[in-house]
Design a protein around this motif. Sequence first.
Motif, PDB file in Angstrom:
ATOM      1  N   THR A   5      38.243 -75.334 -19.286  1.00  0.00           N
ATOM      2  CA  THR A   5      37.717 -74.046 -19.731  1.00  0.00           C
ATOM      3  C   THR A   5      37.917 -73.006 -18.635  1.00  0.00           C
ATOM      4  OG1 THR A   5      35.482 -74.583 -18.955  1.00  0.00           O
ATOM      5  CG2 THR A   5      36.008 -75.119 -21.239  1.00  0.00           C
ATOM      6  N   GLN A   6      38.042 -71.758 -19.054  1.00  0.00           N
ATOM      7  CA  GLN A   6      38.256 -70.676 -18.096  1.00  0.00           C
ATOM      8  C   GLN A   6      37.386 -69.487 -18.474  1.00  0.00           C
ATOM      9  OE1 GLN A   6      42.997 -71.309 -18.018  1.00  0.00           O
ATOM     10  NE2 GLN A   6      42.303 -69.676 -16.648  1.00  0.00           N
ATOM     11  N   THR A   7      36.879 -68.803 -17.456  1.00  0.00           N
ATOM     12  CA  THR A   7      36.135 -67.570 -17.667  1.00  0.00           C
ATOM     13  C   THR A   7      36.524 -66.542 -16.618  1.00  0.00           C
ATOM     14  OG1 THR A   7      34.308 -68.448 -16.321  1.00  0.00           O
ATOM     15  CG2 THR A   7      34.116 -68.664 -18.719  1.00  0.00           C
ATOM     16  N   PRO A   8      36.508 -65.260 -16.954  1.00  0.00           N
ATOM     17  CA  PRO A   8      36.355 -64.753 -18.317  1.00  0.00           C
ATOM     18  C   PRO A   8      37.640 -64.931 -19.109  1.00  0.00           C
ATOM     19  CG  PRO A   8      36.841 -62.962 -16.830  1.00  0.00           C
ATOM     20  CD  PRO A   8      36.772 -64.203 -15.973  1.00  0.00           C
ATOM     21  N   SER A   9      37.601 -64.631 -20.377  1.00  0.00           N
ATOM     22  CA  SER A   9      38.835 -64.702 -21.164  1.00  0.00           C
ATOM     23  C   SER A   9      39.692 -63.462 -20.904  1.00  0.00           C
ATOM     24  CB  SER A   9      38.513 -64.824 -22.651  1.00  0.00           C
ATOM     25  OG  SER A   9      37.722 -63.732 -23.072  1.00  0.00           O
ATOM     26  N   HIS A  10      39.031 -62.351 -20.648  1.00  0.00           N
ATOM     27  CA  HIS A  10      39.726 -61.101 -20.328  1.00  0.00           C
ATOM     28  C   HIS A  10      39.021 -60.441 -19.151  1.00  0.00           C
ATOM     29  CE1 HIS A  10      40.835 -61.758 -24.537  1.00  0.00           C
ATOM     30  NE2 HIS A  10      41.893 -61.026 -24.313  1.00  0.00           N
ATOM     31  N   GLN A  11      39.822 -59.816 -18.287  1.00  0.00           N
ATOM     32  CA  GLN A  11      39.258 -59.098 -17.145  1.00  0.00           C
ATOM     33  C   GLN A  11      40.084 -57.843 -16.913  1.00  0.00           C
ATOM     34  OE1 GLN A  11      37.033 -60.732 -14.269  1.00  0.00           O
ATOM     35  NE2 GLN A  11      36.799 -58.602 -13.681  1.00  0.00           N
ATOM     36  N   VAL A  12      39.422 -56.719 -16.863  1.00  0.00           N
ATOM     37  CA  VAL A  12      40.089 -55.462 -16.524  1.00  0.00           C
ATOM     38  C   VAL A  12      39.533 -55.002 -15.192  1.00  0.00           C
ATOM     39  CG1 VAL A  12      40.560 -53.094 -17.232  1.00  0.00           C
ATOM     40  CG2 VAL A  12      40.283 -54.875 -18.969  1.00  0.00           C
ATOM     41  N   THR A  13      40.412 -54.622 -14.273  1.00  0.00           N
ATOM     42  CA  THR A  13      39.966 -54.222 -12.953  1.00  0.00           C
ATOM     43  C   THR A  13      40.814 -53.063 -12.444  1.00  0.00           C
ATOM     44  OG1 THR A  13      39.385 -55.059 -10.747  1.00  0.00           O
ATOM     45  CG2 THR A  13      41.478 -55.786 -11.664  1.00  0.00           C
ATOM     46  N   GLN A  14      40.303 -52.390 -11.466  1.00  0.00           N
ATOM     47  CA  GLN A  14      41.045 -51.302 -10.842  1.00  0.00           C
ATOM     48  C   GLN A  14      41.882 -51.856  -9.693  1.00  0.00           C
ATOM     49  OE1 GLN A  14      41.058 -48.010 -11.689  1.00  0.00           O
ATOM     50  NE2 GLN A  14      39.770 -48.499 -13.463  1.00  0.00           N
ATOM     51  N   MET A  15      43.027 -51.272  -9.502  1.00  0.00           N
ATOM     52  CA  MET A  15      43.896 -51.643  -8.389  1.00  0.00           C
ATOM     53  C   MET A  15      43.113 -51.612  -7.078  1.00  0.00           C
ATOM     54  SD  MET A  15      47.630 -49.973  -7.672  1.00  0.00           S
ATOM     55  CE  MET A  15      46.949 -48.358  -7.416  1.00  0.00           C
ATOM     56  N   GLY A  16      43.297 -52.629  -6.280  1.00  0.00           N
ATOM     57  CA  GLY A  16      42.615 -52.704  -4.994  1.00  0.00           C
ATOM     58  C   GLY A  16      41.307 -53.486  -5.029  1.00  0.00           C
ATOM     59  N   GLN A  17      40.812 -53.753  -6.227  1.00  0.00           N
ATOM     60  CA  GLN A  17      39.571 -54.513  -6.343  1.00  0.00           C
ATOM     61  C   GLN A  17      39.840 -56.008  -6.241  1.00  0.00           C
ATOM     62  OE1 GLN A  17      36.303 -53.128  -6.769  1.00  0.00           O
ATOM     63  NE2 GLN A  17      37.546 -51.414  -6.043  1.00  0.00           N
ATOM     64  N   GLU A  18      38.810 -56.730  -5.891  1.00  0.00           N
ATOM     65  CA  GLU A  18      38.884 -58.187  -5.832  1.00  0.00           C
ATOM     66  C   GLU A  18      38.474 -58.769  -7.181  1.00  0.00           C
ATOM     67  OE1 GLU A  18      37.098 -60.533  -2.425  1.00  0.00           O
ATOM     68  OE2 GLU A  18      35.689 -61.092  -4.037  1.00  0.00           O
ATOM     69  N   VAL A  19      39.167 -59.807  -7.588  1.00  0.00           N
ATOM     70  CA  VAL A  19      38.753 -60.523  -8.797  1.00  0.00           C
ATOM     71  C   VAL A  19      38.671 -62.005  -8.497  1.00  0.00           C
ATOM     72  CG1 VAL A  19      39.690 -58.851 -10.448  1.00  0.00           C
ATOM     73  CG2 VAL A  19      41.123 -60.742  -9.670  1.00  0.00           C
ATOM     74  N   ILE A  20      37.787 -62.662  -9.195  1.00  0.00           N
ATOM     75  CA  ILE A  20      37.670 -64.116  -9.120  1.00  0.00           C
ATOM     76  C   ILE A  20      37.783 -64.666 -10.529  1.00  0.00           C
ATOM     77  CG2 ILE A  20      36.204 -66.076  -8.534  1.00  0.00           C
ATOM     78  CD1 ILE A  20      34.926 -64.347  -6.365  1.00  0.00           C
ATOM     79  N   LEU A  21      38.746 -65.532 -10.703  1.00  0.00           N
ATOM     80  CA  LEU A  21      38.940 -66.190 -11.987  1.00  0.00           C
ATOM     81  C   LEU A  21      38.401 -67.609 -11.862  1.00  0.00           C
ATOM     82  CD1 LEU A  21      42.603 -65.029 -12.735  1.00  0.00           C
ATOM     83  CD2 LEU A  21      40.451 -63.796 -13.053  1.00  0.00           C
ATOM     84  N   ARG A  22      37.667 -68.013 -12.888  1.00  0.00           N
ATOM     85  CA  ARG A  22      36.984 -69.303 -12.813  1.00  0.00           C
ATOM     86  C   ARG A  22      37.530 -70.306 -13.810  1.00  0.00           C
ATOM     87  NH1 ARG A  22      33.281 -65.577 -11.074  1.00  0.00           N
ATOM     88  NH2 ARG A  22      32.140 -66.214  -9.206  1.00  0.00           N
ATOM     89  N   CYS A  23      37.507 -71.539 -13.382  1.00  0.00           N
ATOM     90  CA  CYS A  23      38.025 -72.636 -14.206  1.00  0.00           C
ATOM     91  C   CYS A  23      37.086 -73.820 -14.046  1.00  0.00           C
ATOM     92  CB  CYS A  23      39.427 -72.986 -13.714  1.00  0.00           C
ATOM     93  SG  CYS A  23      40.111 -74.524 -14.372  1.00  0.00           S
TER      94      CYS A  23
END
Lengths: 114, 112
Positions: A5-23
Amino acid sequence: EPEVTQTPSHQVTQMGQEVILRCVPISNHLYFYWYRQILGQKVEFLVSFYNNEISEKSEIFDDQFSVERPDGSNFTLKIRSTKLEDSAMYFCASSPLDRRETQYFGPGTRLLVL
Amino acid sequence: ELKVEQNPLFLSMQEGKNYTIYCNYSTTSDRLYWYRQDPGKSLESLFVLLSNGAVKQEGRLMASLDTKARLSTLHITAAVHDLSATYFCAVDPSSGTYKYIFGTGTRLKVLA
């Protein structure tokens, strides 16, 4: 039947921001992977992970990327400072110790960097 | 650099017909995998081919591997609409790394 399983299914972010994708890999699997697929293109290997260490990584997986298994179930991909070209579908996969050649893919996280 | 090429890239076929998708790769490998991807969905493992001459069949799909020719084929027999999807082959370029290199994909559309 167990699934990745993975979350989130969709992620929108601004350039330069950090994101964490989870599994959350399948519970008895020991090998973990991240792939990405830019829209309409082929699937590209990013990184593999075993025993709390990176086993293999591709040229795409530069210093902006990191992976972690913070607890016994989650496997995360962090992008430190997102770029427009990071927009893609990110797939997590896992495989068991005795059948490492069969990778089970999660449903993916669609990342859009604006 | 390892290249994995599939052809055709697009395939439109009538139900009931047979066709073959080809996967060529540019380096020595004896491990090749086929996956199916439905639009907007994840990848589903179809076949794992681990030696020269390996042949596997599941329903209307049959996959084979010729490591000397660096070629794998995915043969579709009597196609049905439900087989419409994108099919990817993937190669493990160094035995044991599991650092899969995917092909370009073949988008299959089966017309009723």
